[in-house]
Write a protein that holds these residues in place. Structure first.
Motif, PDB file in Angstrom:
ATOM      1  N   THR A  10      36.570  41.200  24.143  1.00  6.11           N
ATOM      2  CA  THR A  10      36.233  42.517  24.704  1.00  6.11           C
ATOM      3  C   THR A  10      37.222  43.429  24.801  1.00  6.11           C
ATOM      4  OG1 THR A  10      34.263  41.488  25.534  1.00  6.11           O
ATOM      5  CG2 THR A  10      35.102  43.928  26.548  1.00  6.11           C
ATOM      6  N   ILE A  11      37.348  44.570  24.254  1.00  7.00           N
ATOM      7  CA  ILE A  11      38.304  45.673  24.551  1.00  7.00           C
ATOM      8  C   ILE A  11      37.664  46.593  25.641  1.00  7.00           C
ATOM      9  CG2 ILE A  11      39.947  47.400  23.470  1.00  7.00           C
ATOM     10  CD1 ILE A  11      40.697  44.707  22.949  1.00  7.00           C
ATOM     11  N   SER A  12      38.063  46.781  26.509  1.00  8.88           N
ATOM     12  CA  SER A  12      37.334  47.596  27.765  1.00  8.88           C
ATOM     13  C   SER A  12      37.587  49.162  27.178  1.00  8.88           C
ATOM     14  CB  SER A  12      37.873  47.497  28.863  1.00  8.88           C
ATOM     15  OG  SER A  12      39.137  48.127  29.154  1.00  8.88           O
ATOM     16  N   PRO A  13      36.573  49.937  27.962  1.00  9.13           N
ATOM     17  CA  PRO A  13      36.705  51.392  27.491  1.00  9.13           C
ATOM     18  C   PRO A  13      37.897  51.809  27.879  1.00  9.13           C
ATOM     19  CG  PRO A  13      34.567  50.933  28.332  1.00  9.13           C
ATOM     20  CD  PRO A  13      35.417  49.620  28.662  1.00  9.13           C
ATOM     21  N   LEU A  14      38.926  51.428  28.840  1.00  6.88           N
ATOM     22  CA  LEU A  14      40.135  51.898  29.197  1.00  6.88           C
ATOM     23  C   LEU A  14      40.762  51.625  28.249  1.00  6.88           C
ATOM     24  CD1 LEU A  14      41.887  52.426  31.821  1.00  6.88           C
ATOM     25  CD2 LEU A  14      42.460  49.958  31.824  1.00  6.88           C
ATOM     26  N   LEU A  15      40.757  50.982  27.303  1.00  7.18           N
ATOM     27  CA  LEU A  15      41.899  50.670  26.220  1.00  7.18           C
ATOM     28  C   LEU A  15      41.277  50.934  24.634  1.00  7.18           C
ATOM     29  CD1 LEU A  15      43.208  47.346  27.672  1.00  7.18           C
ATOM     30  CD2 LEU A  15      43.960  49.704  27.892  1.00  7.18           C
ATOM     31  N   ALA A  16      40.007  51.326  24.656  1.00  9.65           N
ATOM     32  CA  ALA A  16      39.514  51.588  23.560  1.00  9.65           C
ATOM     33  C   ALA A  16      40.065  52.499  22.532  1.00  9.65           C
ATOM     34  CB  ALA A  16      37.874  51.740  23.475  1.00  9.65           C
ATOM     35  N   GLY A  17      40.676  52.354  21.205  1.00  5.47           N
ATOM     36  CA  GLY A  17      41.229  53.562  20.534  1.00  5.47           C
ATOM     37  C   GLY A  17      42.626  53.935  20.965  1.00  5.47           C
ATOM     38  N   LEU A  18      42.980  53.281  22.080  1.00  8.15           N
ATOM     39  CA  LEU A  18      44.337  53.721  22.716  1.00  8.15           C
ATOM     40  C   LEU A  18      45.511  53.647  21.456  1.00  8.15           C
ATOM     41  CD1 LEU A  18      45.844  54.446  25.423  1.00  8.15           C
ATOM     42  CD2 LEU A  18      46.153  52.040  25.805  1.00  8.15           C
ATOM     43  N   CYS A  19      45.722  52.573  20.754  1.00  6.70           N
ATOM     44  CA  CYS A  19      46.935  52.544  20.073  1.00  6.70           C
ATOM     45  C   CYS A  19      46.787  53.187  18.535  1.00  6.70           C
ATOM     46  CB  CYS A  19      47.391  51.046  19.850  1.00  6.70           C
ATOM     47  SG  CYS A  19      47.586  50.197  21.558  1.00  6.70           S
ATOM     48  N   ASP A  20      47.364  54.277  18.509  1.00  2.71           N
ATOM     49  CA  ASP A  20      47.590  54.878  17.189  1.00  2.71           C
ATOM     50  C   ASP A  20      48.541  54.042  16.382  1.00  2.71           C
ATOM     51  OD1 ASP A  20      45.750  56.657  17.695  1.00  2.71           O
ATOM     52  OD2 ASP A  20      46.798  58.392  18.228  1.00  2.71           O
ATOM     53  N   ASP A  21      48.479  53.535  15.136  1.00  2.00           N
ATOM     54  CA  ASP A  21      49.175  52.905  14.246  1.00  2.00           C
ATOM     55  C   ASP A  21      50.565  53.603  13.688  1.00  2.00           C
ATOM     56  OD1 ASP A  21      50.487  50.832  12.751  1.00  2.00           O
ATOM     57  OD2 ASP A  21      48.800  49.945  11.847  1.00  2.00           O
ATOM     58  N   ALA A  22      51.582  53.553  14.359  1.00  2.00           N
ATOM     59  CA  ALA A  22      52.580  54.376  13.531  1.00  2.00           C
ATOM     60  C   ALA A  22      53.536  53.483  13.068  1.00  2.00           C
ATOM     61  CB  ALA A  22      53.222  55.379  14.738  1.00  2.00           C
ATOM     62  N   ALA A  23      52.969  52.479  12.413  1.00  2.00           N
ATOM     63  CA  ALA A  23      54.046  51.649  11.698  1.00  2.00           C
ATOM     64  C   ALA A  23      55.126  52.156  10.954  1.00  2.00           C
ATOM     65  CB  ALA A  23      53.089  50.466  11.120  1.00  2.00           C
ATOM     66  N   LEU A  24      54.950  53.144  10.349  1.00  2.00           N
ATOM     67  CA  LEU A  24      55.722  53.641   8.965  1.00  2.00           C
ATOM     68  C   LEU A  24      56.800  54.399   9.900  1.00  2.00           C
ATOM     69  CD1 LEU A  24      53.292  55.599   6.756  1.00  2.00           C
ATOM     70  CD2 LEU A  24      54.607  53.151   6.384  1.00  2.00           C
ATOM     71  N   PHE A  25      56.907  54.506  11.030  1.00  2.00           N
ATOM     72  CA  PHE A  25      57.809  55.433  11.840  1.00  2.00           C
ATOM     73  C   PHE A  25      59.043  54.528  12.475  1.00  2.00           C
ATOM     74  CE2 PHE A  25      54.200  57.937  11.280  1.00  2.00           C
ATOM     75  CZ  PHE A  25      54.562  59.194  10.882  1.00  2.00           C
ATOM     76  N   PRO A  26      60.208  54.968  12.661  1.00  2.00           N
ATOM     77  CA  PRO A  26      61.249  54.294  13.496  1.00  2.00           C
ATOM     78  C   PRO A  26      60.664  53.979  14.978  1.00  2.00           C
ATOM     79  CG  PRO A  26      62.003  56.155  12.561  1.00  2.00           C
ATOM     80  CD  PRO A  26      60.539  56.289  12.401  1.00  2.00           C
ATOM     81  N   PRO A  27      61.048  52.873  15.599  1.00  2.00           N
ATOM     82  CA  PRO A  27      62.036  52.060  15.206  1.00  2.00           C
ATOM     83  C   PRO A  27      61.338  50.803  14.074  1.00  2.00           C
ATOM     84  CG  PRO A  27      61.370  51.328  17.126  1.00  2.00           C
ATOM     85  CD  PRO A  27      60.742  52.288  17.181  1.00  2.00           C
ATOM     86  N   GLY A  28      60.068  50.863  13.881  1.00  3.38           N
ATOM     87  CA  GLY A  28      59.645  49.825  12.946  1.00  3.38           C
ATOM     88  C   GLY A  28      59.964  50.129  11.415  1.00  3.38           C
ATOM     89  N   ASN A  29      59.785  51.116  10.970  1.00  3.25           N
ATOM     90  CA  ASN A  29      60.028  51.640   9.559  1.00  3.25           C
ATOM     91  C   ASN A  29      59.306  50.660   8.394  1.00  3.25           C
ATOM     92  OD1 ASN A  29      61.708  53.850  10.088  1.00  3.25           O
ATOM     93  ND2 ASN A  29      63.285  52.467  10.945  1.00  3.25           N
ATOM     94  N   ALA A  30      58.347  50.129   8.885  1.00  2.00           N
ATOM     95  CA  ALA A  30      57.597  49.141   7.937  1.00  2.00           C
ATOM     96  C   ALA A  30      57.482  49.878   6.508  1.00  2.00           C
ATOM     97  CB  ALA A  30      56.131  48.870   8.598  1.00  2.00           C
ATOM     98  N   PRO A  31      57.602  49.031   5.237  1.00  3.51           N
ATOM     99  CA  PRO A  31      57.215  49.642   4.084  1.00  3.51           C
ATOM    100  C   PRO A  31      56.024  49.731   3.966  1.00  3.51           C
ATOM    101  CG  PRO A  31      58.583  47.354   4.044  1.00  3.51           C
ATOM    102  CD  PRO A  31      58.075  47.455   5.576  1.00  3.51           C
ATOM    103  N   MET A  32      55.476  50.847   3.301  1.00  6.60           N
ATOM    104  CA  MET A  32      54.123  51.465   2.982  1.00  6.60           C
ATOM    105  C   MET A  32      53.190  50.219   2.467  1.00  6.60           C
ATOM    106  SD  MET A  32      52.545  54.771   1.691  1.00  6.60           S
ATOM    107  CE  MET A  32      53.974  55.829   2.279  1.00  6.60           C
ATOM    108  N   ASP A  33      53.867  49.571   1.463  1.00  5.60           N
ATOM    109  CA  ASP A  33      53.082  48.558   1.020  1.00  5.60           C
ATOM    110  C   ASP A  33      52.803  47.405   1.941  1.00  5.60           C
ATOM    111  OD1 ASP A  33      55.441  47.488   0.979  1.00  5.60           O
ATOM    112  OD2 ASP A  33      55.408  47.095  -1.167  1.00  5.60           O
ATOM    113  N   ALA A  34      53.459  47.366   3.101  1.00  4.60           N
ATOM    114  CA  ALA A  34      53.065  46.258   3.818  1.00  4.60           C
ATOM    115  C   ALA A  34      52.222  47.051   5.305  1.00  4.60           C
ATOM    116  CB  ALA A  34      54.361  45.662   4.411  1.00  4.60           C
ATOM    117  N   ALA A  35      52.591  48.311   5.359  1.00  3.23           N
ATOM    118  CA  ALA A  35      52.040  48.771   6.833  1.00  3.23           C
ATOM    119  C   ALA A  35      50.562  48.938   6.532  1.00  3.23           C
ATOM    120  CB  ALA A  35      52.896  50.027   6.974  1.00  3.23           C
ATOM    121  N   VAL A  36      50.026  49.451   5.229  1.00  3.32           N
ATOM    122  CA  VAL A  36      48.915  49.784   5.028  1.00  3.32           C
ATOM    123  C   VAL A  36      47.785  48.647   5.078  1.00  3.32           C
ATOM    124  CG1 VAL A  36      47.220  50.834   3.210  1.00  3.32           C
ATOM    125  CG2 VAL A  36      49.153  51.858   3.709  1.00  3.32           C
ATOM    126  N   PRO A  37      48.067  47.461   4.406  1.00  3.31           N
ATOM    127  CA  PRO A  37      47.469  46.202   4.561  1.00  3.31           C
ATOM    128  C   PRO A  37      47.359  45.862   5.890  1.00  3.31           C
ATOM    129  CG  PRO A  37      48.745  45.954   2.611  1.00  3.31           C
ATOM    130  CD  PRO A  37      49.371  47.306   3.230  1.00  3.31           C
TER     131      PRO A  37
END
Length: 315
Positions: A10-37
């Motif tokens: 259960t993800i509570s309403p407090l946390l629902a949709g809280l984390c926008d996935d910015a994997a492409l951006f620093p400091p992660g800099n994930a390759p797009m072909d890995a970040a999308v999957p």
């Protein structure tokens, strides 16, 4: 609640949709072909309710068709995008035209920068034109940290547009201190302007990066500060909440909010951008705000250990 083969988490309403996935951006800099999957895998996981849209930079739209064309069979549905537009309102029409020609992507939000010299009046007029061409899309304005901030935030009040605050960067001065961020949060929380935050929120709770010495805000601190600001706290009291380093205390205060208070909080603070979904999830498990999953990250056995990572400007 999301069902998996092993159990329900259960993800509570407090946390629902809280984390926008910015994997492409620093400091992660994930390759797009890995970040999308990886994002699509998060959307199918037992913590899917925690995950917001995939944050995508408009200047890289040309790379997206080939990646979406390689999606594995069985990964149905469109990739929900929050499109960052660093070029400002003038760059939006071309980005929208390019995106509309891409199969497999759905625009749900735009995060638009304010170029130097653009007035609040010109910005709002341009936003109205953009909104007419992109119905149903949430529009965020990346509010600058200069003398235009007060005027822009005042202009956003009473409109459907939301604010986006940067809370970190590659140098110490990119991090607003407690007083500056507290004043911004109080302004939006009391004027009805919805907002998101991005950059520097690498951990749930306020911490000092042991490598850089940068003081980093915690995303749970920001949430609790928003609640207290809406309840009438002073800038000084909000700043003290942002400075709190006791994760158990911050988590307990949030966990103790009524359903009505949670709804009001999340109507104001919408999400934050993170280059990692697993890192905040692990810390939320460790703080007891998300139950441990047999398929998710393991909960720490002791206090949350804040691990340093190199900082960079996020989405």
């Amino acid at each position: 609640m999301v069902r998996t083969g092993a159990r329900q988490v259960t993800i509570s309403p407090l946390l629902a949709g809280l984390c926008d996935d910015a994997a492409l951006f620093p400091p992660g800099n994930a390759p797009m072909d890995a970040a999308v999957p990886a994002h699509l895998a998060h959307e199918r996981s037992d913590h899917a309710a925690l995950v917001g849209p995939f944050v995508f930079p408009a200047p890289r739209l040309g790379e997206l068709p080939s990646i979406l064309g390689e999606k594995a069979a069985g990964q149905d549905g469109e990739l929900a995008l929050s499109l960052t537009v660093p070029g400002g309102t003038d760059a939006v029409p071309a980005a929208l035209e390019q995106l509309r020609a891409i199969d497999g992507a759905k625009l749900v939000a735009m995060e638009i920068a304010v170029p130097e010299g653009q007035s609040a009046a010109a910005l709002l007029a341009a936003l109205d034109e953009i909104a007419a061409t992109a119905p149903g899309v949430d529009i965020f304005v990346e509010v600058p940290r200069d003398d235009r901030r007060a005027e822009i935030l005042a202009g956003l009040a009473g409109t459907p547009y939301a604010a986006k605050f940067r809370t970190g960067g590659v140098v110490a001065t990119a991090y607003p201190d407690e007083a500056e961020l507290a004043a911004a949060i109080r302004t939006v929380a009391t004027s009805g302007v919805r907002f998101k935050a991005t950059a520097g929120l690498h951990h749930a709770v306020r911490n000092t990066d042991p490598d850089t010495g940068f003081e980093q805000h915690g995303f749970l601190n920001v949430m609790l500060a928003t609640h207290r600001a809406a309840a009438g706290a002073s800038v000084e009291e909000i700043a003290a909440t942002l400075a709190e380093r006791d994760g158990a205390r911050v988590a307990a205060d949030l966990d103790g909010l009524s359903a009505e208070d949670v709804d009001a909080l999340r109507a104001r603070f919408l999400s934050f951008g993170t280059c990692s979904i697993s890192d905040p999830l692990t810390e939320l498990v460790g703080l007891g705000l998300v139950p441990q999953s047999s398929t998710g990250p393991s909960a720490p056995t002791g206090p949350v250990d804040f691990i340093s990572i190199d900082e960079g400007p996020l989405a």
